[in-house]
Write a protein that holds these residues in place. Structure first.
Motif, short mmCIF file in Angstrom:
data_model
loop_
_atom_site.label_atom_id
_atom_site.label_comp_id
_atom_site.label_asym_id
_atom_site.label_seq_id
_atom_site.Cartn_x
_atom_site.Cartn_y
_atom_site.Cartn_z
N ILE A 53 0.88 -1.32 -0.02
CA ILE A 53 -0.13 -0.08 0.03
C ILE A 53 0.96 1.09 0.02
CG2 ILE A 53 -1.57 1.52 1.49
CD1 ILE A 53 -2.92 -1.50 2.36
N ARG A 54 1.89 1.22 0.71
CA ARG A 54 2.89 2.41 0.83
C ARG A 54 3.48 2.68 -0.37
NH1 ARG A 54 4.10 -0.10 6.00
NH2 ARG A 54 2.99 1.08 7.50
N GLY A 55 3.82 1.58 -1.16
CA GLY A 55 4.42 1.73 -2.43
C GLY A 55 3.30 2.25 -3.46
N MET A 56 2.12 1.87 -3.20
CA MET A 56 1.28 2.33 -4.33
C MET A 56 0.96 3.90 -4.17
SD MET A 56 -1.63 -0.71 -4.32
CE MET A 56 -2.34 -1.05 -5.50
N LEU A 57 0.90 4.24 -2.85
CA LEU A 57 0.85 5.47 -2.41
C LEU A 57 1.89 6.63 -2.94
CD1 LEU A 57 -0.67 5.07 1.14
CD2 LEU A 57 -1.86 6.16 -0.77
N GLU A 58 3.24 6.00 -2.72
CA GLU A 58 4.43 6.70 -3.29
C GLU A 58 4.30 6.89 -4.85
OE1 GLU A 58 7.36 4.36 -1.29
OE2 GLU A 58 8.04 6.33 -0.13
N HIS A 59 3.93 5.90 -5.46
CA HIS A 59 3.70 5.70 -6.81
C HIS A 59 2.69 6.81 -7.26
CE1 HIS A 59 3.87 4.17 -11.06
NE2 HIS A 59 2.43 4.50 -10.89
N CYS A 60 1.84 7.19 -6.49
CA CYS A 60 0.56 8.29 -6.84
C CYS A 60 0.92 9.64 -6.27
CB CYS A 60 -0.78 7.79 -6.05
SG CYS A 60 -1.56 6.08 -7.04
N GLY A 61 2.36 9.63 -5.74
CA GLY A 61 2.55 11.15 -5.40
C GLY A 61 2.44 11.39 -3.86
N TYR A 62 2.11 10.47 -3.13
CA TYR A 62 1.99 10.59 -1.78
C TYR A 62 3.58 10.53 -1.03
CZ TYR A 62 -2.94 10.81 -1.67
OH TYR A 62 -4.33 10.85 -1.94
N GLY A 63 3.80 11.47 -0.10
CA GLY A 63 4.95 11.39 0.91
C GLY A 63 4.53 10.48 2.13
N LEU A 64 5.10 9.83 2.79
CA LEU A 64 4.71 9.12 3.98
C LEU A 64 5.06 9.75 5.27
CD1 LEU A 64 5.83 5.56 2.38
CD2 LEU A 64 3.45 6.53 2.60
N THR A 65 4.18 9.85 6.06
CA THR A 65 4.44 10.45 7.51
C THR A 65 4.65 9.27 8.43
OG1 THR A 65 2.25 10.50 8.01
CG2 THR A 65 3.02 12.17 6.85
N ASP A 66 5.12 9.63 9.61
CA ASP A 66 5.35 8.44 10.62
C ASP A 66 4.13 8.40 11.70
OD1 ASP A 66 8.00 7.77 10.02
OD2 ASP A 66 9.01 9.29 11.04
N GLY A 67 3.27 9.46 11.36
CA GLY A 67 1.93 9.47 12.14
C GLY A 67 0.89 9.97 11.63
N PRO A 68 -0.30 9.89 12.09
CA PRO A 68 -1.62 10.46 11.46
C PRO A 68 -1.73 11.94 11.45
CG PRO A 68 -2.20 9.48 13.70
CD PRO A 68 -0.81 9.28 13.48
N GLU A 69 -0.95 12.73 12.38
CA GLU A 69 -0.83 14.28 12.43
C GLU A 69 -0.34 14.73 11.19
OE1 GLU A 69 -0.47 11.90 16.20
OE2 GLU A 69 1.12 12.25 14.68
N GLY A 70 -1.15 15.46 10.78
CA GLY A 70 -0.87 16.14 9.56
C GLY A 70 -1.06 15.26 8.07
N ALA A 71 -1.47 14.09 8.28
CA ALA A 71 -1.79 13.38 7.06
C ALA A 71 -2.97 13.72 6.40
CB ALA A 71 -1.67 11.82 7.46
N ASP A 72 -2.93 13.75 5.19
CA ASP A 72 -4.17 13.88 4.33
C ASP A 72 -4.94 12.62 4.04
OD1 ASP A 72 -3.58 16.72 3.20
OD2 ASP A 72 -1.66 15.97 2.64
N LEU A 73 -4.16 11.41 4.38
CA LEU A 73 -4.81 10.23 4.13
C LEU A 73 -4.30 9.16 5.10
CD1 LEU A 73 -6.35 7.97 2.41
CD2 LEU A 73 -4.15 7.69 1.06
N VAL A 74 -5.01 8.80 5.78
CA VAL A 74 -4.93 7.79 7.20
C VAL A 74 -5.48 6.39 6.78
CG1 VAL A 74 -4.87 7.05 9.61
CG2 VAL A 74 -4.58 9.70 8.75
#
Length: 99
Positions: A53-74
């Motif tokens: 899932i993380r790989g697919m998100l990165e492929h779609c242009g998302y940066g990954l965070t270490d926590g839900p704070e400030g995330a656009d998608l959880v």
């Protein structure tokens, strides 16, 4: 138990790539990189699925965070077989309402 290989039709892959392109274009038009957080509960298979899932998100242009704070998608990835893991997710989803 014999595992059957998963075959994804080329048409489905092209459709996925098109959706990823649309997501990237949306965020570029907003002038920023979206952020995503993926949390995993359950077994090792869930961990492997979360990595995909993380790989697919990165492929779609998302940066990954270490926590839900400030995330656009959880995303909470859990095992429905293990009830304890599922209950923990419900508690965490409830906590997100207040952030």
């Amino acid at each position: 138990m014999e595992r059957k290989p998963v075959v994804i039709p080329q048409e489905a892959l092209e459709k996925e790539a098109a959706v990823c392109g649309q997501i990237k274009a949306l965020w570029v038009s907003r002038g920023r990189t979206p952020r995503a957080f993926v949390d995993t509960y359950g077994c090792q298979q869930n961990e492997a699925d979360s990595e995909q899932i993380r790989g697919m998100l990165e492929h779609c242009g998302y940066g990954l965070t270490d926590g839900p704070e400030g995330a656009d998608l959880v995303i909470f990835n859990t095992c429905a077989i293990r009830e304890h893991a599922e209950q923990r997710v419900f508690g965490n989803v409830g906590a997100l309402v207040h952030t």
